[in-house]
Design a protein around this motif. Structure first.
Motif, PDB file in Angstrom:
ATOM      1  N   PHE A  42       0.849  -1.201   0.000  1.00 23.90           N
ATOM      2  CA  PHE A  42       0.000   0.000   0.000  1.00 23.90           C
ATOM      3  C   PHE A  42       0.883   1.250   0.000  1.00 23.90           C
ATOM      4  O   PHE A  42       1.623   1.488   0.945  1.00 23.90           O
ATOM      5  N   SER A  43       0.787   2.044  -1.106  1.00 22.74           N
ATOM      6  CA  SER A  43       1.671   3.209  -1.286  1.00 22.74           C
ATOM      7  C   SER A  43       0.901   4.517  -1.116  1.00 22.74           C
ATOM      8  O   SER A  43      -0.244   4.646  -1.555  1.00 22.74           O
ATOM      9  N   CYS A  44       1.591   5.508  -0.502  1.00 21.83           N
ATOM     10  CA  CYS A  44       1.024   6.853  -0.346  1.00 21.83           C
ATOM     11  C   CYS A  44       1.206   7.617  -1.658  1.00 21.83           C
ATOM     12  O   CYS A  44       2.324   7.692  -2.190  1.00 21.83           O
ATOM     13  N   SER A  45       0.138   8.219  -2.164  1.00 20.07           N
ATOM     14  CA  SER A  45       0.195   8.944  -3.438  1.00 20.07           C
ATOM     15  C   SER A  45       0.935  10.279  -3.312  1.00 20.07           C
ATOM     16  O   SER A  45       1.364  10.853  -4.306  1.00 20.07           O
ATOM     17  N   LYS A  46       1.112  10.756  -2.056  1.00 20.10           N
ATOM     18  CA  LYS A  46       1.767  12.045  -1.833  1.00 20.10           C
ATOM     19  C   LYS A  46       3.294  11.915  -1.799  1.00 20.10           C
ATOM     20  O   LYS A  46       4.020  12.666  -2.433  1.00 20.10           O
ATOM     21  N   CYS A  47       3.773  10.934  -1.000  1.00 23.74           N
ATOM     22  CA  CYS A  47       5.223  10.839  -0.787  1.00 23.74           C
ATOM     23  C   CYS A  47       5.813   9.501  -1.204  1.00 23.74           C
ATOM     24  O   CYS A  47       7.031   9.313  -1.145  1.00 23.74           O
ATOM     25  N   GLY A  48       4.975   8.551  -1.616  1.00 22.07           N
ATOM     26  CA  GLY A  48       5.467   7.257  -2.078  1.00 22.07           C
ATOM     27  C   GLY A  48       5.786   6.266  -0.975  1.00 22.07           C
ATOM     28  O   GLY A  48       6.235   5.147  -1.259  1.00 22.07           O
ATOM     29  N   LYS A  49       5.607   6.636   0.282  1.00 25.25           N
ATOM     30  CA  LYS A  49       5.897   5.726   1.381  1.00 25.25           C
ATOM     31  C   LYS A  49       4.952   4.527   1.329  1.00 25.25           C
ATOM     32  O   LYS A  49       3.770   4.676   1.016  1.00 25.25           O
ATOM     33  N   LYS A  50       5.493   3.336   1.657  1.00 24.17           N
ATOM     34  CA  LYS A  50       4.708   2.106   1.531  1.00 24.17           C
ATOM     35  C   LYS A  50       4.379   1.540   2.908  1.00 24.17           C
ATOM     36  O   LYS A  50       5.121   1.714   3.866  1.00 24.17           O
ATOM     37  N   PHE A  51       3.255   0.799   2.941  1.00 16.53           N
ATOM     38  CA  PHE A  51       2.754   0.244   4.199  1.00 16.53           C
ATOM     39  C   PHE A  51       2.290  -1.198   3.999  1.00 16.53           C
ATOM     40  O   PHE A  51       1.922  -1.608   2.895  1.00 16.53           O
ATOM     41  N   THR A  52       2.302  -1.954   5.102  1.00 14.03           N
ATOM     42  CA  THR A  52       1.881  -3.358   5.048  1.00 14.03           C
ATOM     43  C   THR A  52       0.354  -3.500   5.062  1.00 14.03           C
ATOM     44  O   THR A  52      -0.181  -4.509   4.615  1.00 14.03           O
ATOM     45  N   GLN A  53      -0.339  -2.491   5.594  1.00 25.58           N
ATOM     46  CA  GLN A  53      -1.798  -2.560   5.702  1.00 25.58           C
ATOM     47  C   GLN A  53      -2.422  -1.257   5.200  1.00 25.58           C
ATOM     48  O   GLN A  53      -1.829  -0.182   5.358  1.00 25.58           O
ATOM     49  N   SER A  54      -3.624  -1.360   4.679  1.00 23.86           N
ATOM     50  CA  SER A  54      -4.333  -0.177   4.173  1.00 23.86           C
ATOM     51  C   SER A  54      -4.708   0.770   5.313  1.00 23.86           C
ATOM     52  O   SER A  54      -4.728   1.996   5.142  1.00 23.86           O
ATOM     53  N   SER A  55      -4.969   0.205   6.509  1.00 25.80           N
ATOM     54  CA  SER A  55      -5.330   1.049   7.656  1.00 25.80           C
ATOM     55  C   SER A  55      -4.145   1.933   8.071  1.00 25.80           C
ATOM     56  O   SER A  55      -4.321   3.083   8.462  1.00 25.80           O
ATOM     57  N   ASN A  56      -2.920   1.386   7.984  1.00 27.19           N
ATOM     58  CA  ASN A  56      -1.728   2.173   8.306  1.00 27.19           C
ATOM     59  C   ASN A  56      -1.531   3.306   7.297  1.00 27.19           C
ATOM     60  O   ASN A  56      -1.095   4.406   7.651  1.00 27.19           O
ATOM     61  N   LEU A  57      -1.846   3.003   6.011  1.00 25.02           N
ATOM     62  CA  LEU A  57      -1.761   4.038   4.977  1.00 25.02           C
ATOM     63  C   LEU A  57      -2.736   5.169   5.272  1.00 25.02           C
ATOM     64  O   LEU A  57      -2.401   6.353   5.157  1.00 25.02           O
ATOM     65  N   LEU A  58      -3.957   4.802   5.694  1.00 28.40           N
ATOM     66  CA  LEU A  58      -4.985   5.794   6.005  1.00 28.40           C
ATOM     67  C   LEU A  58      -4.523   6.726   7.140  1.00 28.40           C
ATOM     68  O   LEU A  58      -4.678   7.955   7.066  1.00 28.40           O
ATOM     69  N   ILE A  59      -3.915   6.113   8.180  1.00 28.78           N
ATOM     70  CA  ILE A  59      -3.410   6.904   9.310  1.00 28.78           C
ATOM     71  C   ILE A  59      -2.264   7.806   8.854  1.00 28.78           C
ATOM     72  O   ILE A  59      -2.181   8.985   9.239  1.00 28.78           O
ATOM     73  N   HIS A  60      -1.381   7.247   8.011  1.00 24.88           N
ATOM     74  CA  HIS A  60      -0.235   8.018   7.520  1.00 24.88           C
ATOM     75  C   HIS A  60      -0.672   9.244   6.721  1.00 24.88           C
ATOM     76  O   HIS A  60      -0.055  10.316   6.826  1.00 24.88           O
TER      77      HIS A  60
END
Length: 577
Positions: A42-60
């Motif tokens: 799961f990648s952030c569209s703003k900074c490209g940072k990746k996450f193992t879970q979609s919930s962590n992406l949402l928090i990020h």
């Protein structure tokens, strides 16, 4: 229903085969495994940072939107996730139900306990795929991997340009500049920028030091302090200054040291504009303006701006003097006092004299330090800037005022362990204890007489030199002590501040009152060893003893007749007139 019952009873039957961490449901375990495989779909569209879970992406993503929807009702602090809020609320309750079986340290969550236990087992389950270095926490691995990827920190302090790998670390750091301290110690009221610093500080009050050095047995509040301390034994100083080559055991010490070369003082006092190289020095300095002294001695009530000063002060009550001179064996409460004392021996070795370089131009008395001379000068100028609010008596030093105020409060916090007598000052106790030990370490070079204190010897030596440096401005009479001059001046002013509670008679000095009160009580504490006769004062006993010895030290210059007292001689001399 079975799955639900597992959640309710707290059982975590799904174990990670890599690090043994337990989970309540399989999906949590599956998400956790990604921390070991470094799979982050799961990648952030703003900074490209990746996450193992979609919930962590949402928090990020709330880092970019600055959204913090979860607010603490106690202190108003806001959080990006409900989990962070729940963890934070335990700071206010201070509930720590999970205890380490090895060191008895308590934690707020089972995850914190599991991570902590790796300190004892030295387990490092999170491995870097590039270099193989192991880490106890996945977050530490993430930070480390930026060394290989070249990823720069996304968060930078606008004040000093320091970079942080996490936005939360930047937020905590910014409180250094704003002065915001949300976490308060319930014991002493000291405030901190984050909860972990509060937790470490609380161990000062409860005395907990769970991390012990195997070399010397010294205990520490946190593992990092132990690691740094061990470099004392190994001699390791891995952080070296590129300007002067000086080595340091910690990178932070090197950073602070480098400010000596650059002249940088980024922490400025808002009251007086004074700059400091460290935020802790600024915090301590600000107490000068607020007059805050949060560290109180439980024995005498004296307050201090720093816990280290309190620790040193408590040695006055315990008598502990851990720093001993290798030359003469004298003990000191602090290392700085020992180092200062060493200069006395060095001066004696180099010059053959113990001369004190700072001389008083009025009386010639010498001092080792300019600050001591400055305080002494006030005895000649009459300046007494520290005034007692009860009786308006003035003092040359604030410490003397503090000791004096105990006369009004009745406090005598320094107690003799031999006879139980109490004293208002530690120096008075020290002198008193020499009565029991019969120690008289200060010797007069002229007659060999010994004294319990150096001040008594100084006054005595003036009998040999004839020096009377304290002169009455009214009649010109000189005195060997400033206290005698003060008492004498009451003859001119008529002041008699010490009154007898029995008859109301007034006296110029407390010793005169004490002698007079024996008239009412009948007390005669000075007894003749020959005939048993008692006397109110020691001088009367001394005169009486001449009856037994036959000594008549006062001789008439006209006829040679001798007398036991000077007053009898004066009466006799009228016969010749």
């Amino acid at each position: 229903m079975e799955g639900k019952s597992i959640v309710h009873i707290g059982e975590k039957s799904w174990k990670c085969e890599n690090c043994e961490e337990g989970f309540s449901i399989p999906s949590e375990l599956e998400a956790h495994r990604c921390t070991h495989t470094v799979e982050r779909p799961f990648s952030c569209s703003k900074c490209g940072k990746k996450f193992t879970q979609s919930s962590n992406l949402l928090i990020h993503q709330r880092v970019h939107t600055h959204e913090r929807p979860f607010k603490c009702q106690d202190c108003g602090k806001c959080f990006k996730s409900s989990g962070n809020l729940i963890s934070h609320q335990q700071v206010h309750t201070d509930e720590r139900p999970f205890q380490c079986p090895d060191c008895r340290k308590c934690f707020k969550s089972s995850q914190e306990l599991i991570r902590h236990e790796r300190v004892h087992t030295d387990e490092k389950p999170f491995r870097c795929s590039h270099c193989g270095t192991g880490f106890r926490h996945s977050s530490h691995l993430t930070v480390h991997q930026r060394v290989h990827t070249g990823e720069r920190p996304k968060s930078t302090c606008s004040e000093i340009g320091k970079g942080f790998t996490q936005s939360s670390s930047l937020l905590t750091h910014q409180r250094v500049h704003t002065g915001e301290r949300l976490f308060t110690c319930s014991k002493c009221g000291n405030c901190f920028t984050n909860s972990s610093h509060l937790l470490r500080h609380q161990r000062l009050h409860d005395g907990e030091r769970p991390f012990t050095c195997p070399e010397c047995g010294k205990g520490f509040i946190q593992t990092s302090d132990l690691l740094i301390h061990q470099r004392v034994h190994t001699g390791e100083r891995p952080f070296t200054c590129s300007d002067c080559g000086k080595g340091f055991t910690r990178s932070t010490d090197l950073l602070i040291h480098q400010r000596i070369h650059t002249g940088e003082k980024p922490f400025t006092c808002s009251e007086c504009g004074k700059g400091f190289t460290r935020s802790s020095d600024l915090g301590t300095h600000q107490r000068v303006h607020t007059r805050e002294r949060p560290f109180m001695c439980t024995t005498c009530g004296k307050g201090f701006t720093q816990s280290s000063n309190l620790l040193t002060h408590q040695r006055v009550h315990t008598g502990e003097r851990p720093f001993n001179c290798s030359t003469c064996g004298k003990g000191f409460t602090t290392l700085s006092h020992l180092l200062r004392h060493h200069r006395v021996h060095k001066k004696l070795q180099d010059t053959g004299t113990m001369e004190k370089p700072w001389k008083c131009e009025d009386c010639g008395k010498g001092f080792n330090y300019a600050s001591q001379l400055e305080n002494h000068r006030r005895t000649h100028t009459g300046e007494r800037p520290f005034i007692c609010s009860v009786c308006e008596k003035g003092f040359t030093q604030s410490s003397n005022l503090l000791t004096h105020q105990r006369i009004h409060s009745g406090a005598r916090p320094f107690t003799c362990p031999v006879c139980g007598k109490g004293f208002t000052g530690s120096s008075d106790l020290l002198k008193h204890q020499r009565i029991h030990t019969e120690e008289k370490p200060f010797r007069c070079a002229s007659c060999g007489k010994r004294f319990r204190s150096s001040s008594e010897r100084t006054v005595h030596q003036r009998f040999h030199t004839g020096e009377r440096p304290f002169t009455c401005s009214e009649c010109g009479k000189g005195f060997t002590q400033s206290s005698d001059l003060r008492t004498h001046q009451r003859v001119h002013s008529g002041e008699r501040p010490f009154s007898c509670s029995e008859c109301g008679k007034g006296f110029t000095g407390p010793s005169d009152l004490q002698k007079h009160q024996r008239v009412h009580t009948g007390e005669r504490p000075f007894t003749c060893a020959e005939c048993g006769k008692g006397f109110i004062q020691s001088s009367d006993l001394q005169t009486h003893q001449r009856v037994h010895t036959g000594e008549r030290p006062f001789t008439c210059s006209k006829c040679g007749k001798r007398f036991t007292q000077s007053s009898n001689l004066q009466t006799h001399q009228r016969v010749h007139k």
